[in-house]
Design a protein around this motif. Structure first.
Motif, mmCIF file in Angstrom:
data_model
loop_
_atom_site.group_PDB
_atom_site.id
_atom_site.type_symbol
_atom_site.label_atom_id
_atom_site.label_comp_id
_atom_site.label_asym_id
_atom_site.label_seq_id
_atom_site.Cartn_x
_atom_site.Cartn_y
_atom_site.Cartn_z
ATOM 1 N N LEU A 27 0.828 -1.208 0.000
ATOM 2 C CA LEU A 27 0.000 0.000 0.000
ATOM 3 C C LEU A 27 0.865 1.262 0.000
ATOM 4 O O LEU A 27 1.899 1.312 0.669
ATOM 5 C CB LEU A 27 -0.912 0.013 1.225
ATOM 6 N N PRO A 28 0.436 2.308 -0.699
ATOM 7 C CA PRO A 28 1.221 3.555 -0.735
ATOM 8 C C PRO A 28 0.868 4.521 0.385
ATOM 9 O O PRO A 28 1.200 5.701 0.295
ATOM 10 C CB PRO A 28 0.849 4.145 -2.098
ATOM 11 N N MET A 29 0.204 4.058 1.415
ATOM 12 C CA MET A 29 -0.275 4.966 2.465
ATOM 13 C C MET A 29 0.536 4.823 3.749
ATOM 14 O O MET A 29 -0.005 4.577 4.825
ATOM 15 C CB MET A 29 -1.764 4.709 2.730
ATOM 16 N N TRP A 30 1.848 4.946 3.641
ATOM 17 C CA TRP A 30 2.691 4.985 4.825
ATOM 18 C C TRP A 30 2.746 6.413 5.383
ATOM 19 O O TRP A 30 2.866 6.610 6.583
ATOM 20 C CB TRP A 30 4.101 4.498 4.485
ATOM 21 N N GLY A 49 4.443 5.802 -0.080
ATOM 22 C CA GLY A 49 4.673 4.448 0.392
ATOM 23 C C GLY A 49 6.096 4.013 0.138
ATOM 24 O O GLY A 49 6.983 4.825 -0.129
ATOM 25 N N LEU A 50 6.315 2.704 0.205
ATOM 26 C CA LEU A 50 7.654 2.162 -0.017
ATOM 27 C C LEU A 50 7.996 2.037 -1.495
ATOM 28 O O LEU A 50 9.171 2.024 -1.858
ATOM 29 C CB LEU A 50 7.777 0.783 0.644
ATOM 30 N N TRP A 51 6.965 1.951 -2.343
ATOM 31 C CA TRP A 51 7.222 1.673 -3.747
ATOM 32 C C TRP A 51 6.738 2.783 -4.673
ATOM 33 O O TRP A 51 7.187 2.862 -5.809
ATOM 34 C CB TRP A 51 6.547 0.354 -4.153
ATOM 35 N N MET A 52 5.808 3.602 -4.223
ATOM 36 C CA MET A 52 5.244 4.629 -5.094
ATOM 37 C C MET A 52 4.652 5.757 -4.257
ATOM 38 O O MET A 52 4.488 5.616 -3.038
ATOM 39 C CB MET A 52 4.145 4.031 -5.990
ATOM 40 N N SER A 53 4.357 6.845 -4.914
ATOM 41 C CA SER A 53 3.646 7.971 -4.308
ATOM 42 C C SER A 53 2.419 8.269 -5.158
ATOM 43 O O SER A 53 2.453 8.125 -6.386
ATOM 44 C CB SER A 53 4.545 9.205 -4.223
ATOM 45 N N MET A 62 -7.092 9.771 -9.121
ATOM 46 C CA MET A 62 -5.834 9.447 -8.434
ATOM 47 C C MET A 62 -4.763 9.121 -9.457
ATOM 48 O O MET A 62 -4.999 8.384 -10.418
ATOM 49 C CB MET A 62 -6.026 8.262 -7.480
ATOM 50 N N GLN A 63 -3.574 9.647 -9.238
ATOM 51 C CA GLN A 63 -2.419 9.366 -10.070
ATOM 52 C C GLN A 63 -1.284 8.844 -9.185
ATOM 53 O O GLN A 63 -0.970 9.451 -8.161
ATOM 54 C CB GLN A 63 -1.956 10.624 -10.815
ATOM 55 N N CYS A 64 -0.705 7.723 -9.575
ATOM 56 C CA CYS A 64 0.385 7.115 -8.816
ATOM 57 C C CYS A 64 1.624 7.014 -9.697
ATOM 58 O O CYS A 64 1.528 6.788 -10.909
ATOM 59 C CB CYS A 64 -0.004 5.723 -8.314
ATOM 60 N N LYS A 65 2.773 7.151 -9.073
ATOM 61 C CA LYS A 65 4.046 7.095 -9.785
ATOM 62 C C LYS A 65 5.023 6.250 -8.984
ATOM 63 O O LYS A 65 5.266 6.510 -7.801
ATOM 64 C CB LYS A 65 4.625 8.494 -9.999
ATOM 65 N N VAL A 66 5.554 5.228 -9.632
ATOM 66 C CA VAL A 66 6.542 4.360 -8.996
ATOM 67 C C VAL A 66 7.877 5.097 -8.917
ATOM 68 O O VAL A 66 8.251 5.823 -9.850
ATOM 69 C CB VAL A 66 6.685 3.039 -9.784
ATOM 70 N N TYR A 67 8.580 4.905 -7.820
ATOM 71 C CA TYR A 67 9.875 5.558 -7.651
ATOM 72 C C TYR A 67 10.834 5.080 -8.743
ATOM 73 O O TYR A 67 10.983 3.880 -8.986
ATOM 74 C CB TYR A 67 10.459 5.248 -6.278
ATOM 75 N N ASP A 68 11.504 6.041 -9.370
ATOM 76 C CA ASP A 68 12.380 5.718 -10.500
ATOM 77 C C ASP A 68 13.688 5.072 -10.055
ATOM 78 O O ASP A 68 14.125 4.072 -10.618
ATOM 79 C CB ASP A 68 12.676 6.989 -11.306
ATOM 80 N N SER A 69 14.318 5.625 -9.042
ATOM 81 C CA SER A 69 15.636 5.154 -8.625
ATOM 82 C C SER A 69 15.592 4.680 -7.179
ATOM 83 O O SER A 69 15.030 5.354 -6.304
ATOM 84 C CB SER A 69 16.674 6.277 -8.772
ATOM 85 N N VAL A 70 16.185 3.520 -6.940
ATOM 86 C CA VAL A 70 16.252 2.991 -5.579
ATOM 87 C C VAL A 70 17.295 3.742 -4.758
ATOM 88 O O VAL A 70 17.086 4.057 -3.587
ATOM 89 C CB VAL A 70 16.573 1.488 -5.610
ATOM 90 N N LEU A 71 18.418 4.053 -5.393
ATOM 91 C CA LEU A 71 19.503 4.723 -4.681
ATOM 92 C C LEU A 71 19.151 6.158 -4.306
ATOM 93 O O LEU A 71 19.747 6.721 -3.386
ATOM 94 C CB LEU A 71 20.776 4.703 -5.532
ATOM 95 N N GLU A 76 15.551 5.565 5.311
ATOM 96 C CA GLU A 76 14.475 4.838 5.990
ATOM 97 C C GLU A 76 13.598 4.057 5.015
ATOM 98 O O GLU A 76 13.136 2.955 5.339
ATOM 99 C CB GLU A 76 13.605 5.795 6.813
ATOM 100 N N VAL A 77 13.397 4.582 3.812
ATOM 101 C CA VAL A 77 12.590 3.865 2.824
ATOM 102 C C VAL A 77 13.333 2.621 2.339
ATOM 103 O O VAL A 77 12.741 1.534 2.205
ATOM 104 C CB VAL A 77 12.228 4.783 1.650
#
Length: 218
Positions: A27-30, A49-53, A62-71, A76-77
């Motif tokens: 879930l993106p609701m952290w 959230g941990l994977w997207m905002s 609603m529009q969601c976007k996955v994080y592009d870069s892990v680094l 904390e994420v």
């Protein structure tokens, strides 16, 4: 029979907790936008959230976007990702170990070794609950600290999201379920008469006429 009931109840709680932990991880609701202004009408709500905002408009879009870069993510994420996924995978291992040592299965021969296998599975489930608590509490501490920090702008303040509460409930279920599995295995090891009753029936042998022998075997 009582120890088997404890193991089954504990396994059910662990499975529910495992599903809840997977749900909390995805879930993106952290973090949820905190509305501190006096204006009731708001244009949008931000979820992180941990994977997207995600951005939820007042119209419901609603529009969601996955994080592009892990680094590029914060520490904390990245840590929360690793610990949560590790807890989910460890719970999968604990499931197979618990099923192998459960009294209602025949994967391992009944005896002290079977009770030790079930005890190991329950301990792994309890460890999963503790492992999942680390990123949840760490994340919540950061959100609360930044909320009361006066140097942080109002527009960048967040509140605890629903995913954190789901994760805390899942961690509690995993620890309680693991404890019940351990209790059932411990009782079975100390009192074999409380174990799950397994009865085997003797197969009927064919007679010379081709019919089955109707004698009663004990």
């Amino acid at each position: 029979m009582g120890s088997a009931a404890l193991e089954i109840l504990g396994l059910v709680l662990c499975l529910v907790g495992w599903v809840g932990l997977i749900l909390a991880c995805g879930l993106p609701m952290w973090q949820v936008t905190a509305f501190l202004d006096h204006n009731i009408v708001t244009a949008q709500t931000t979820w992180k959230g941990l994977w997207m905002s995600c951005v939820v408009q007042s119209t419901g879009h609603m529009q969601c976007k996955v994080y592009d870069s892990v680094l590029a993510l914060s520490t904390e994420v990245q840590a929360a990702r690793a610990l949560t996924v590790g807890a989910v995978l460890l719970a999968l291992v604990a499931l197979f170990v618990t099923l192998a040592g459960a009294q209602c299965t025949t994967c391992v021969a009944p005896g002290p070794a079977k009770a030790r296998v079930a005890l190991t599975g329950g301990a792994l489930y309890a460890l999963c609950g503790l492992l999942a608590l680390v990123p949840l509490c760490w994340f919540a501490n950061i959100v609360v600290r930044e909320f009361y920090d006066r140097t942080v702008p109002m527009s960048q303040k967040y509140e605890l999201g629903a995913a954190l509460y789901i994760g805390w409930a899942a961690s509690a279920l995993l620890m309680c379920g693991g404890g019940l599995v351990c209790c059932g295995a411990w009782v079975c090891a100390g009192r074999p008469d409380f174990s799950f009753p397994v009865k085997y029936s003797v197969s009927r042998r064919p007679t010379a006429t081709g019919d089955y022998d109707k004698k009663n075997y004990v």
